[in-house]
Design a protein around this motif. Structure first.
Motif, PDB file in Angstrom:
ATOM      1  N   THR A  50       0.863  -1.185   0.000  1.00 56.82           N
ATOM      2  CA  THR A  50       0.000   0.000   0.000  1.00 56.82           C
ATOM      3  C   THR A  50       0.894   1.226   0.000  1.00 56.82           C
ATOM      4  OG1 THR A  50      -0.091  -0.049   2.409  1.00 56.82           O
ATOM      5  CG2 THR A  50      -1.839  -1.199   1.239  1.00 56.82           C
ATOM      6  N   ARG A  51       0.517   2.217  -0.747  1.00 60.81           N
ATOM      7  CA  ARG A  51       1.333   3.415  -0.899  1.00 60.81           C
ATOM      8  C   ARG A  51       0.961   4.414   0.183  1.00 60.81           C
ATOM      9  NH1 ARG A  51       4.227   3.827  -5.618  1.00 60.81           N
ATOM     10  NH2 ARG A  51       4.312   6.073  -5.407  1.00 60.81           N
ATOM     11  N   THR A  52       2.037   4.986   0.761  1.00 58.75           N
ATOM     12  CA  THR A  52       1.823   6.007   1.795  1.00 58.75           C
ATOM     13  C   THR A  52       2.170   7.374   1.214  1.00 58.75           C
ATOM     14  OG1 THR A  52       4.074   5.818   2.588  1.00 58.75           O
ATOM     15  CG2 THR A  52       2.447   4.356   3.598  1.00 58.75           C
ATOM     16  N   ASN A  53       1.927   8.400   1.981  1.00 60.62           N
ATOM     17  CA  ASN A  53       2.235   9.764   1.547  1.00 60.62           C
ATOM     18  C   ASN A  53       3.746   9.954   1.376  1.00 60.62           C
ATOM     19  OD1 ASN A  53      -0.406  10.515   1.461  1.00 60.62           O
ATOM     20  ND2 ASN A  53      -0.452  11.356   3.523  1.00 60.62           N
ATOM     21  N   LYS A  54       4.517   9.328   2.222  1.00 57.03           N
ATOM     22  CA  LYS A  54       5.968   9.445   2.102  1.00 57.03           C
ATOM     23  C   LYS A  54       6.457   8.866   0.792  1.00 57.03           C
ATOM     24  CE  LYS A  54       7.472   9.465   6.891  1.00 57.03           C
ATOM     25  NZ  LYS A  54       8.263   8.771   7.894  1.00 57.03           N
ATOM     26  N   ASP A  55       5.898   7.690   0.445  1.00 52.45           N
ATOM     27  CA  ASP A  55       6.292   7.065  -0.812  1.00 52.45           C
ATOM     28  C   ASP A  55       5.938   7.953  -2.008  1.00 52.45           C
ATOM     29  OD1 ASP A  55       7.275   4.895   0.526  1.00 52.45           O
ATOM     30  OD2 ASP A  55       5.451   3.694   0.286  1.00 52.45           O
ATOM     31  N   GLU A  56       4.743   8.517  -1.971  1.00 56.85           N
ATOM     32  CA  GLU A  56       4.325   9.389  -3.065  1.00 56.85           C
ATOM     33  C   GLU A  56       5.212  10.636  -3.146  1.00 56.85           C
ATOM     34  OE1 GLU A  56       0.186  10.219  -2.806  1.00 56.85           O
ATOM     35  OE2 GLU A  56      -0.371   8.124  -2.998  1.00 56.85           O
ATOM     36  N   ALA A  57       5.577  11.205  -1.999  1.00 51.35           N
ATOM     37  CA  ALA A  57       6.447  12.386  -1.990  1.00 51.35           C
ATOM     38  C   ALA A  57       7.835  12.029  -2.518  1.00 51.35           C
ATOM     39  CB  ALA A  57       6.545  12.952  -0.573  1.00 51.35           C
ATOM     40  N   ALA A  58       8.355  10.863  -2.103  1.00 49.30           N
ATOM     41  CA  ALA A  58       9.672  10.422  -2.584  1.00 49.30           C
ATOM     42  C   ALA A  58       9.639  10.194  -4.092  1.00 49.30           C
ATOM     43  CB  ALA A  58      10.103   9.154  -1.856  1.00 49.30           C
ATOM     44  N   THR A  59       8.558   9.621  -4.593  1.00 48.24           N
ATOM     45  CA  THR A  59       8.420   9.400  -6.037  1.00 48.24           C
ATOM     46  C   THR A  59       8.401  10.726  -6.784  1.00 48.24           C
ATOM     47  OG1 THR A  59       7.151   7.388  -5.581  1.00 48.24           O
ATOM     48  CG2 THR A  59       6.999   8.302  -7.800  1.00 48.24           C
ATOM     49  N   LYS A  60       7.679  11.711  -6.233  1.00 49.77           N
ATOM     50  CA  LYS A  60       7.624  13.026  -6.882  1.00 49.77           C
ATOM     51  C   LYS A  60       9.007  13.685  -6.892  1.00 49.77           C
ATOM     52  CE  LYS A  60       2.808  14.190  -6.098  1.00 49.77           C
ATOM     53  NZ  LYS A  60       1.876  15.111  -5.448  1.00 49.77           N
ATOM     54  N   ILE A  61       9.721  13.583  -5.764  1.00 49.92           N
ATOM     55  CA  ILE A  61      11.073  14.171  -5.706  1.00 49.92           C
ATOM     56  C   ILE A  61      11.997  13.478  -6.703  1.00 49.92           C
ATOM     57  CG2 ILE A  61      13.113  14.445  -4.246  1.00 49.92           C
ATOM     58  CD1 ILE A  61      11.160  14.879  -1.895  1.00 49.92           C
ATOM     59  N   GLN A  62      11.930  12.154  -6.765  1.00 53.30           N
ATOM     60  CA  GLN A  62      12.766  11.413  -7.713  1.00 53.30           C
ATOM     61  C   GLN A  62      12.435  11.796  -9.155  1.00 53.30           C
ATOM     62  OE1 GLN A  62      12.019   7.367  -6.693  1.00 53.30           O
ATOM     63  NE2 GLN A  62      13.437   7.359  -4.958  1.00 53.30           N
ATOM     64  N   ALA A  63      11.150  11.923  -9.458  1.00 50.94           N
ATOM     65  CA  ALA A  63      10.745  12.310 -10.823  1.00 50.94           C
ATOM     66  C   ALA A  63      11.261  13.716 -11.141  1.00 50.94           C
ATOM     67  CB  ALA A  63       9.228  12.247 -10.965  1.00 50.94           C
ATOM     68  N   TRP A  64      11.141  14.630 -10.151  1.00 56.36           N
ATOM     69  CA  TRP A  64      11.636  16.004 -10.368  1.00 56.36           C
ATOM     70  C   TRP A  64      13.153  15.988 -10.616  1.00 56.36           C
ATOM     71  CZ3 TRP A  64      15.206  18.557  -7.295  1.00 56.36           C
ATOM     72  CH2 TRP A  64      15.461  19.882  -7.660  1.00 56.36           C
ATOM     73  N   TRP A  65      13.880  15.196  -9.811  1.00 56.70           N
ATOM     74  CA  TRP A  65      15.337  15.157  -9.956  1.00 56.70           C
ATOM     75  C   TRP A  65      15.740  14.554 -11.311  1.00 56.70           C
ATOM     76  CZ3 TRP A  65      19.332  17.572  -8.661  1.00 56.70           C
ATOM     77  CH2 TRP A  65      20.618  17.055  -8.851  1.00 56.70           C
ATOM     78  N   ARG A  66      15.063  13.467 -11.703  1.00 55.73           N
ATOM     79  CA  ARG A  66      15.359  12.876 -13.007  1.00 55.73           C
ATOM     80  C   ARG A  66      15.066  13.873 -14.136  1.00 55.73           C
ATOM     81  NH1 ARG A  66      12.323   8.225 -11.077  1.00 55.73           N
ATOM     82  NH2 ARG A  66      13.787   6.849 -10.028  1.00 55.73           N
ATOM     83  N   GLY A  67      13.962  14.578 -14.036  1.00 54.99           N
ATOM     84  CA  GLY A  67      13.624  15.596 -15.035  1.00 54.99           C
ATOM     85  C   GLY A  67      14.677  16.695 -15.084  1.00 54.99           C
ATOM     86  N   THR A  68      15.164  17.118 -13.891  1.00 52.28           N
ATOM     87  CA  THR A  68      16.212  18.145 -13.846  1.00 52.28           C
ATOM     88  C   THR A  68      17.476  17.649 -14.531  1.00 52.28           C
ATOM     89  OG1 THR A  68      15.300  18.959 -11.748  1.00 52.28           O
ATOM     90  CG2 THR A  68      17.555  19.610 -12.290  1.00 52.28           C
ATOM     91  N   LEU A  69      17.862  16.400 -14.256  1.00 53.42           N
ATOM     92  CA  LEU A  69      19.058  15.841 -14.888  1.00 53.42           C
ATOM     93  C   LEU A  69      18.901  15.769 -16.406  1.00 53.42           C
ATOM     94  CD1 LEU A  69      20.071  12.956 -12.448  1.00 53.42           C
ATOM     95  CD2 LEU A  69      21.156  15.178 -12.734  1.00 53.42           C
ATOM     96  N   VAL A  70      17.723  15.335 -16.865  1.00 47.15           N
ATOM     97  CA  VAL A  70      17.487  15.244 -18.305  1.00 47.15           C
ATOM     98  C   VAL A  70      17.525  16.624 -18.934  1.00 47.15           C
ATOM     99  CG1 VAL A  70      15.732  14.695 -20.038  1.00 47.15           C
ATOM    100  CG2 VAL A  70      16.241  13.061 -18.232  1.00 47.15           C
ATOM    101  N   ARG A  71      16.879  17.609 -18.285  1.00 45.95           N
ATOM    102  CA  ARG A  71      16.891  18.972 -18.834  1.00 45.95           C
ATOM    103  C   ARG A  71      18.308  19.537 -18.866  1.00 45.95           C
ATOM    104  NH1 ARG A  71      11.975  18.987 -16.218  1.00 45.95           N
ATOM    105  NH2 ARG A  71      12.825  19.761 -14.263  1.00 45.95           N
ATOM    106  N   ARG A  72      19.079  19.276 -17.823  1.00 52.46           N
ATOM    107  CA  ARG A  72      20.463  19.753 -17.785  1.00 52.46           C
ATOM    108  C   ARG A  72      21.280  19.109 -18.912  1.00 52.46           C
ATOM    109  NH1 ARG A  72      23.479  18.661 -12.349  1.00 52.46           N
ATOM    110  NH2 ARG A  72      21.810  19.996 -11.589  1.00 52.46           N
ATOM    111  N   THR A  73      21.106  17.807 -19.098  1.00 56.42           N
ATOM    112  CA  THR A  73      21.820  17.114 -20.165  1.00 56.42           C
ATOM    113  C   THR A  73      21.435  17.678 -21.529  1.00 56.42           C
ATOM    114  OG1 THR A  73      21.828  15.109 -18.813  1.00 56.42           O
ATOM    115  CG2 THR A  73      22.299  14.839 -21.164  1.00 56.42           C
TER     116      THR A  73
END
Length: 191
Positions: A50-73
């Protein structure tokens, strides 16, 4: 597939079998046996967590970081492409400038050569005209001097020639005027 018929009180069964259907049926039975065996050998998969709020927040942060890395590249790649394009445009401009200078230099050389040839031809024509005039002037002067000498005066003179020098005495009579020329010309002595 089977068909039953009765003939004269006898029961007769006719079996018509489709080979392809038989093979498919055997394959399905084999797959079902394999699934049963796997179920017996492997434990059942755990239920999805079952997904908790922490998991959802961590997923959002990871997605944001991956997007930042892709945009930087992508930004770095675009900047590198822009640098290469700028360099290439500059190289093309330099090549075009060299071609223009070479064409201008060739044109200037051709013009200079044409001007030089034209000036030589003009010089030759003027010189030819000058030489003709000079020759005519010399002829006129010679005739005039001859005429003047015969009508107005005469030459009289003497010379003395020795081994080392030449002595000359000239007297020119031009009517009322007398011109005396005395000169001594030494000879070079060779040993």
């Amino acid at each position: 597939m089977g068909i039953q018929c009765c003939k004269n009180g006898h029961l007769c069964q006719i079996v018509i079998e489709d080979y392809d259907e038989t093979i498919l049926m055997q394959m399905k039975e084999e797959e079902e046996r394999k699934k049963k065996m796997e179920k017996l050998l492997l434990p059942p998969p755990p239920p999805p967590p079952t997904r908790t709020n922490k998991d959802e927040a961590a997923t959002k942060i990871q997605a944001w970081w991956r997007g930042t890395l892709v945009r930087r590249t992508l930004l770095h790649a675009a900047l590198r492409a822009w640098i290469i394009q700028s360099w290439w445009r500059l190289t093309l401009v330099r090549l075009l400038e060299k071609k223009k200078w070479a064409a201008l230099e060739l044109y200037a050389r051709q013009e200079w050569a044409a001007i030089k040839l034209q000036s030589w031809v003009r010089m030759w024509r003027v010189r030819l005209c000058y030489c003709r005039l000079l020759n005519a002037v010399r002829i006129i002067q010679t005739y005039w001097r001859w005429h003047c000498c015969h009508t107005r005066g005469y030459f009289q003179g003497s010379y003395e020639l020795t081994a080392t020098k030449l002595g000359v005495e000239l007297e020119v009579f031009l009517g009322a005027q007398i011109c005396r020329i005395t000169d001594c010309i030494p000879f070079p002595i060779k040993n």
